[in-house]
Design a protein around this motif. Sequence first.
Motif, PDB file in Angstrom:
ATOM      1  N   LEU A 183      -1.147  -4.202  -3.662  1.00  0.00           N
ATOM      2  CA  LEU A 183      -1.317  -4.088  -2.210  1.00  0.00           C
ATOM      3  C   LEU A 183      -0.201  -4.840  -1.504  1.00  0.00           C
ATOM      4  O   LEU A 183      -0.421  -5.534  -0.514  1.00  0.00           O
ATOM      5  N   ARG A 184       1.022  -4.683  -2.011  1.00  0.00           N
ATOM      6  CA  ARG A 184       2.151  -5.479  -1.519  1.00  0.00           C
ATOM      7  C   ARG A 184       2.854  -4.864  -0.315  1.00  0.00           C
ATOM      8  O   ARG A 184       3.681  -5.520   0.317  1.00  0.00           O
ATOM      9  N   SER A 185       2.551  -3.615   0.009  1.00  0.00           N
ATOM     10  CA  SER A 185       3.223  -2.944   1.118  1.00  0.00           C
ATOM     11  C   SER A 185       2.311  -2.966   2.340  1.00  0.00           C
ATOM     12  O   SER A 185       1.221  -2.394   2.339  1.00  0.00           O
ATOM     13  N   VAL A 186       2.780  -3.629   3.397  1.00  0.00           N
ATOM     14  CA  VAL A 186       1.936  -3.893   4.564  1.00  0.00           C
ATOM     15  C   VAL A 186       2.630  -3.419   5.837  1.00  0.00           C
ATOM     16  O   VAL A 186       3.835  -3.619   6.022  1.00  0.00           O
ATOM     17  N   ALA A 187       1.868  -2.768   6.730  1.00  0.00           N
ATOM     18  CA  ALA A 187       2.344  -2.443   8.072  1.00  0.00           C
ATOM     19  C   ALA A 187       1.652  -3.355   9.060  1.00  0.00           C
ATOM     20  O   ALA A 187       0.444  -3.590   8.969  1.00  0.00           O
ATOM     21  N   LEU A 188       2.402  -3.873  10.017  1.00  0.00           N
ATOM     22  CA  LEU A 188       1.864  -4.719  11.077  1.00  0.00           C
ATOM     23  C   LEU A 188       1.789  -3.904  12.357  1.00  0.00           C
ATOM     24  O   LEU A 188       2.784  -3.319  12.792  1.00  0.00           O
ATOM     25  N   PHE A 189       0.621  -3.873  12.969  1.00  0.00           N
ATOM     26  CA  PHE A 189       0.391  -3.044  14.162  1.00  0.00           C
ATOM     27  C   PHE A 189      -0.412  -3.883  15.159  1.00  0.00           C
ATOM     28  O   PHE A 189      -1.640  -3.938  15.087  1.00  0.00           O
ATOM     29  N   GLN A 210       4.843 -15.050   0.432  1.00  0.00           N
ATOM     30  CA  GLN A 210       3.995 -14.595  -0.664  1.00  0.00           C
ATOM     31  C   GLN A 210       4.456 -13.267  -1.265  1.00  0.00           C
ATOM     32  O   GLN A 210       3.733 -12.629  -2.013  1.00  0.00           O
ATOM     33  N   LYS A 211       5.667 -12.865  -0.890  1.00  0.00           N
ATOM     34  CA  LYS A 211       6.333 -11.719  -1.510  1.00  0.00           C
ATOM     35  C   LYS A 211       5.592 -10.397  -1.277  1.00  0.00           C
ATOM     36  O   LYS A 211       5.431  -9.586  -2.189  1.00  0.00           O
ATOM     37  N   PHE A 212       5.159 -10.214  -0.033  1.00  0.00           N
ATOM     38  CA  PHE A 212       4.675  -8.915   0.413  1.00  0.00           C
ATOM     39  C   PHE A 212       5.813  -8.218   1.161  1.00  0.00           C
ATOM     40  O   PHE A 212       6.651  -8.878   1.795  1.00  0.00           O
ATOM     41  N   THR A 213       5.847  -6.901   1.109  1.00  0.00           N
ATOM     42  CA  THR A 213       6.867  -6.122   1.809  1.00  0.00           C
ATOM     43  C   THR A 213       6.289  -5.596   3.115  1.00  0.00           C
ATOM     44  O   THR A 213       5.210  -4.992   3.123  1.00  0.00           O
ATOM     45  N   ILE A 214       7.013  -5.801   4.210  1.00  0.00           N
ATOM     46  CA  ILE A 214       6.583  -5.245   5.493  1.00  0.00           C
ATOM     47  C   ILE A 214       7.215  -3.870   5.640  1.00  0.00           C
ATOM     48  O   ILE A 214       8.410  -3.733   5.918  1.00  0.00           O
ATOM     49  N   ALA A 215       6.409  -2.849   5.439  1.00  0.00           N
ATOM     50  CA  ALA A 215       6.905  -1.474   5.484  1.00  0.00           C
ATOM     51  C   ALA A 215       7.212  -1.026   6.900  1.00  0.00           C
ATOM     52  O   ALA A 215       8.102  -0.188   7.117  1.00  0.00           O
ATOM     53  N   GLU A 216       6.471  -1.556   7.878  1.00  0.00           N
ATOM     54  CA  GLU A 216       6.690  -1.214   9.286  1.00  0.00           C
ATOM     55  C   GLU A 216       6.103  -2.329  10.136  1.00  0.00           C
ATOM     56  O   GLU A 216       5.092  -2.939   9.773  1.00  0.00           O
ATOM     57  N   GLN A 232       2.613   7.765  13.891  1.00  0.00           N
ATOM     58  CA  GLN A 232       3.506   8.603  13.079  1.00  0.00           C
ATOM     59  C   GLN A 232       4.496   7.738  12.309  1.00  0.00           C
ATOM     60  O   GLN A 232       4.786   8.012  11.136  1.00  0.00           O
ATOM     61  N   ARG A 233       5.010   6.700  12.959  1.00  0.00           N
ATOM     62  CA  ARG A 233       5.941   5.786  12.279  1.00  0.00           C
ATOM     63  C   ARG A 233       5.254   5.078  11.117  1.00  0.00           C
ATOM     64  O   ARG A 233       5.819   4.942  10.025  1.00  0.00           O
ATOM     65  N   ALA A 238       4.130   4.774   4.965  1.00  0.00           N
ATOM     66  CA  ALA A 238       3.173   4.846   3.855  1.00  0.00           C
ATOM     67  C   ALA A 238       2.786   3.473   3.281  1.00  0.00           C
ATOM     68  O   ALA A 238       2.872   3.251   2.066  1.00  0.00           O
ATOM     69  N   PRO A 239       2.324   2.542   4.123  1.00  0.00           N
ATOM     70  CA  PRO A 239       1.911   1.241   3.601  1.00  0.00           C
ATOM     71  C   PRO A 239       0.574   1.339   2.881  1.00  0.00           C
ATOM     72  O   PRO A 239      -0.235   2.238   3.143  1.00  0.00           O
TER      73      PRO A 239
END
Length: 419
Positions: A183-189, A210-216, A232-233, A238-239
């Motif tokens: 669950l390392r790919s995260v979008a912040l909204f 903590q080595k998570f990736t911010i996808a958006e 849409q973004r 695809a987080p």
Amino acid sequence: MLAAAALLTTTALTGIGFGASPAHAEDEIRIGVIYPLTGAAASTGVELKAAAELAAAIVNKEIPAPPGLVAGIGLPHLNGAKIKLIFGDHQGNPQVGATEAERLITSEKVVALTGAYFSNVTATASQVAERYGVPFLNGESSSASLTQRKFKWFFRTTPHDDLFVGNFFTFLGDMEKKTGDKLRSVALFNENTLWGNETTKLQVKLAEEQKFTIAEKILYPAKTTQMTSEVQRIKAAAPAVIMQSSYLGDAILSMKTYKELGFSPKMLLANDAGFNDSEFLKTMGKDGEFVISREVWALDQAERNPLIKQVNDLMHQRTGVNFNGNSARAFTGIAVLADALDRAGSTKPDAIREALQKTDIPASGLIMPWKGVKFDANGQNELGQGIIVQVQGGQYVTVWPFDVATKPVVYPMPAWDGR
């Protein structure tokens, strides 16, 4: 709900004034309460107001208090005085909140202030209280900076976003261990007022550590009327997880837009607020299922603390709705302030402030799943804790920490066409 909110005006009653001497029997101790009683967040404000009024009714012994509840002691050291809540409506506007704070202090002669739910309004209203030397007890606002300003008169009972955001990442790590899934790919909204902006900064900082990736990362205009391009973004990125901070209208709009565009991540982690407002599930129905949110209160924790159900029953009898995390914190804020007033034995600002500084309420006196209430040098409650809940079967159930969970997490969140 706007019509109901319009009925929430109060008539000024003669009572003791700012800086007064100790109260005499039957005096009214006037407390200013600032909430959004009209505007987009009026339904939230109505529930906060009802919770504050319930706490006041218990303090004033208008209704019997469950044994052990801190508010139930009343004000014995103030000779039977009663608290009178004088409400101000900030309409979701920080400047209006500041104006209301000044009105309550100078015209209504309140001895203390509480509110204001929106962090950006709490910031301006508490600045006014600080200038006038009036205690301000905040029960619901979570922006971490509010207790980093070195204010003398500001106190906060709720945990803040440093803790809540930290809990998100700890929870995700625990879920990875439990499921074996990444669950390392995260979008912040997040909405773009003080609360959303500060939350975003914390999330970016912890994701990096903590080595998570911010996808958006999207900060959308507060009170926006459309989210199509933003969703849409996020969908294109695809987080695995969305972390979202929204007040009520935005929370509802986002969920409708997710469904319209057929977007369903593995997990939606909400930062409380609009996603836990009673109107959210009333409006969304089954489309609100499976949202996961940080929380400070849950009815299912009554198995560990009977006060939760006992006081919730009083709330439901009076209003027809259960507490949620917002209203439970509003109730607790009034209860803690009343406790300080009683121990102060006076309505003088310095005496109230000193009593707040010495607050030490045990967990057994609260309806919150906290270790108690005790303020640090900055006015922040050191003993607050967070939990994580999920909507399952139309109810918010505790799913984390796992040792206090009443239900397992439904994961991943089912796609819209698979519900």
